[in-house]
Design a protein around this motif. Structure first.
Motif, short mmCIF file in Angstrom:
data_model
loop_
_atom_site.label_atom_id
_atom_site.label_comp_id
_atom_site.label_asym_id
_atom_site.label_seq_id
_atom_site.Cartn_x
_atom_site.Cartn_y
_atom_site.Cartn_z
N LEU A 31 0.81 -1.22 0.00
CA LEU A 31 0.00 0.00 0.00
C LEU A 31 0.84 1.27 0.00
O LEU A 31 0.33 2.34 -0.36
CB LEU A 31 -0.92 0.02 1.23
N PHE A 34 0.78 3.92 -2.66
CA PHE A 34 -0.51 4.59 -2.81
C PHE A 34 -0.91 5.35 -1.55
O PHE A 34 -2.09 5.66 -1.35
CB PHE A 34 -1.59 3.56 -3.16
N ALA A 35 0.07 5.67 -0.71
CA ALA A 35 -0.23 6.31 0.57
C ALA A 35 -0.94 7.65 0.39
O ALA A 35 -1.89 7.96 1.12
CB ALA A 35 1.06 6.51 1.38
N GLU A 37 -2.87 8.63 -2.11
CA GLU A 37 -4.24 8.41 -2.56
C GLU A 37 -5.11 7.89 -1.41
O GLU A 37 -6.29 8.26 -1.30
CB GLU A 37 -4.27 7.41 -3.71
N LEU A 38 -4.53 7.06 -0.55
CA LEU A 38 -5.28 6.55 0.59
C LEU A 38 -5.64 7.67 1.55
O LEU A 38 -6.75 7.71 2.10
CB LEU A 38 -4.47 5.46 1.30
N TYR A 39 -4.68 8.60 1.76
CA TYR A 39 -5.01 9.72 2.63
C TYR A 39 -6.11 10.58 2.01
O TYR A 39 -7.00 11.06 2.71
CB TYR A 39 -3.78 10.59 2.92
N PHE A 41 -8.48 9.60 0.22
CA PHE A 41 -9.74 8.89 0.45
C PHE A 41 -10.25 9.13 1.86
O PHE A 41 -11.43 9.41 2.08
CB PHE A 41 -9.56 7.40 0.19
N VAL A 42 -9.35 9.01 2.85
CA VAL A 42 -9.74 9.23 4.25
C VAL A 42 -10.17 10.68 4.46
O VAL A 42 -11.10 10.95 5.24
CB VAL A 42 -8.59 8.84 5.19
N PRO A 68 0.31 10.43 5.52
CA PRO A 68 -0.13 9.39 4.58
C PRO A 68 0.44 8.01 4.90
O PRO A 68 -0.24 6.99 4.69
CB PRO A 68 0.38 9.91 3.22
N VAL A 71 -1.65 6.54 7.58
CA VAL A 71 -2.93 6.08 7.03
C VAL A 71 -2.76 4.74 6.33
O VAL A 71 -3.58 3.82 6.50
CB VAL A 71 -3.51 7.13 6.05
N ALA A 72 -1.68 4.59 5.56
CA ALA A 72 -1.42 3.33 4.88
C ALA A 72 -1.21 2.20 5.89
O ALA A 72 -1.69 1.07 5.69
CB ALA A 72 -0.19 3.46 3.98
N ILE A 75 -4.64 1.24 7.39
CA ILE A 75 -5.45 0.45 6.46
C ILE A 75 -4.86 -0.95 6.30
O ILE A 75 -5.59 -1.95 6.18
CB ILE A 75 -5.56 1.16 5.11
#
Length: 253
Positions: A31, A34-35, A37-39, A41-42, A68, A71-72, A75
């Motif tokens: 992940l 994509f950290a 992008e994940l942040y 999203f959150v 980020p 967050v990764a 998840i």
């Protein structure tokens, strides 16, 4: 003999913890690219509620990188949670009675699902309602620019609060199954639980009435669900000889 058994249990615990950590680490490495992008999203519920053109800010030097990554990691742990719980289950299962094994595994699965449902409820519903309400009533003279680190801390607190809240039916069912309380006693203390729910919501949520209601009301409803589940499945299972022999045999192996 006892010392050897104790050491073997410690070694097994170490191995299972290591497996769980490796699972989280492998998923995290997948992940990591994509950290950002994940942040995003959150942070989407907050971004959607901000005034047009407003953005979140980072006040720390390395905060744009660390947040980020956190967050990764969060998840990754959520994705690996079933495997982590399986390792915990595999460690304690040999020492359980047969009827306890039949009960624990469904409870582990149900508690995991309920926790994730609570997190999803918070993300998809509560955040949109709360953020929209807060920024609609904010004075026009204020320039809104939330800090990403403060936002993440807020998100984690709310996720934990709502995820734990959705565990209420499991807690109620376990209390009845263990004989700590009866269904009738749970019904009698309902008014006190309702008051306590609003007190807990006032402590763990932001100081606005809306978010407190969004936590306290589901907690009260889930308490009723727990009472219904306790009426259906709350009868303590007798420890018969077959269960004891099965549990003892598994513990010895």
């Amino acid at each position: 003999m006892n010392e050897d058994t104790f050491i073997s249990h410690l070694m097994e615990l170490r191995d299972r913890l290591l497996r769980a950590l490796i699972a989280v680490g492998v998923i995290f490495l997948c992940l990591f690219p994509f950290a950002s992008e994940l942040y995003d999203f959150v942070a989407h519920p907050m971004i959607a509620a901000l005034p047009p053109g407003a953005k979140m800010i980072a006040t720390g030097v390395v905060t744009p990188f660390l947040i980020p990554v956190k967050v990764a990691l969060m998840i990754a742990f959520a994705i690996a949670l079933p495997y982590v719980l399986y390792q915990a289950w595999a460690f304690i299962a040999p020492g359980l009675y047969a009827h306890e094994k039949r009960l624990v595994l469904p409870l582990v699965v149900a508690s995991t699902v309920l926790f994730l449902v609570g997190v999803a409820f918070c993300y998809f519903f509560v955040f949109g309602v709360v953020f929209g309400f807060v920024y609609r009533i904010a004075p026009a003279s204020i320039s809104v620019a939330p800090d990403i680190e403060n936002y993440l801390n807020f998100v984690l607190t709310m996720f934990l609060a709502f995820g734990t809240t959705f565990e209420v039916p499991i807690a109620v069912l376990l209390l009845v199954r263990m004989g700590v309380v009866t269904v009738e006693q749970l019904s009698d203390v309902r008014p006190y639980f309702i008051v306590g729910s609003f007190v807990v919501a006032a402590v763990v949520t932001p100081p606005d009435v809306l978010s407190q209601l969004l936590l306290a009301v589901p907690m009260c409803l889930l308490y009723e669900v727990g009472i219904i589940a306790a009426r259906l499945f709350g009868k303590p299972a007798p420890r018969n000889d077959e269960g004891q022999e099965s549990g003892a045999g598994n513990a010895g192996s």
